[in-house]
Design a protein around this motif. Structure first.
Motif, PDB file in Angstrom:
ATOM      1  N   ALA A  96       0.814  -1.218   0.000  1.00  0.00           N
ATOM      2  CA  ALA A  96       0.000   0.000   0.000  1.00  0.00           C
ATOM      3  C   ALA A  96       0.847   1.268   0.000  1.00  0.00           C
ATOM      4  N   TYR A 100      -0.658   4.224  -2.390  1.00  0.00           N
ATOM      5  CA  TYR A 100      -1.338   5.366  -1.781  1.00  0.00           C
ATOM      6  C   TYR A 100      -1.097   6.618  -2.622  1.00  0.00           C
ATOM      7  N   TRP A 171       1.228   9.657   5.367  1.00  0.00           N
ATOM      8  CA  TRP A 171       0.672   8.307   5.423  1.00  0.00           C
ATOM      9  C   TRP A 171      -0.488   8.273   6.422  1.00  0.00           C
ATOM     10  N   TRP A 175      -0.362   3.430  10.033  1.00  0.00           N
ATOM     11  CA  TRP A 175       0.603   2.615   9.292  1.00  0.00           C
ATOM     12  C   TRP A 175       1.986   2.597   9.933  1.00  0.00           C
TER      13      TRP A 175
END
Length: 239
Positions: A96, A100, A171, A175
């Motif tokens: 991811a 993203y 982010w 995460w």
């Protein structure tokens, strides 16, 4: 990126192994370093581009060398790069981080009551297009003294520069949690509960007074900051 003697080649080798386990598909793993000795063969090692940064006697190295990742021609490398500090533990999928949306992504530095509105990012994990932001490095090279006088370290400068360009983004908070802020039970339960991995974590960030081997041994390197051994680290932090 590895320079000096604080982190040995085992940190690079463990980081590669963790990335391999948590990334699907093929990828290239690059280490900019002043000493490739002992680093596993799967890792491409290149010299850290010159910065000509002269530290005064006793002056703390504020990781300004990280800015060389923004070299316009970085050994012919191309594509999206995910920079990851050596002293982290990868605990979830990294896919991811490449999916993203955003031009430049970084951890939003961990909010404390006195700095909740700061734009500063934590550069333990950031993503960028290689060669797309040479102005970050060029400006620093041309204004080293002024930049160091104004900004405490490289991540403060980098965040401010990208913010002015309109490219700064973060982010999702879950995460990249901080081990010392989010992974240690609150006092006094830290005396009988072990450190833990917060829900949704993908990369546990060790910054400040505690690195993975310290946490694994139950050392925090600060007085009156007791932790039990973080035994979960053995599951992830290995080569």
């Amino acid at each position: 990126m590895k320079w000096g003697t604080k982190y040995g080649p085992e940190y690079v080798n463990r980081l590669y192994a963790m990335a391999r386990r948590h990334l699907s598909g093929d990828f290239g793993f690059v280490c900019l370093t002043d000493d490739p000795e002992g680093i596993r063969s799967e890792v491409q090692c290149f010299p850290i581009p010159p910065l000509d940064l002269a530290l005064a006697p006793g002056q703390v190295d504020r990781a300004w060398k990280k800015l060389t990742t923004f070299e316009e021609n970085l050994y012919g490398l191309r594509g999206q790069a995910l920079f990851i500090d050596l002293d982290v533990v990868i605990v979830g999928s990294l896919d991811a981080f490449f999916e993203y949306p955003g031009e430049f992504l970084i951890i939003h530095d961990y909010a404390r009551p006195w700095r909740r509105r700061r734009i500063t990012g934590n550069s333990s994990v950031y993503r960028f297009e290689i060669g797309a932001h040479p102005d970050v490095l060029a400006h620093f090279r041309e204004n080293m003294d002024a930049v160091q006088a104004r900004y405490r370290n490289e991540q403060t400068y980098l965040s401010a520069f990208m913010h002015r360009k309109g490219t700064l983004a973060y982010w999702p908070a879950e995460w990249c949690p901080s081990f010392k802020y989010h992974g240690i039970p609150a006092w006094p339960t830290n005396y009988w509960r072990e450190p833990f991995v917060p829900e949704g974590a993908r990369i546990m960030v060790f910054h400040g007074e505690c690195n993975p081997p310290d946490a694994l041994a139950g050392r925090r390197n600060r007085r009156f900051r007791f932790i039990r051994p973080a035994r979960w680290i053995t599951q992830f932090w290995n080569a």
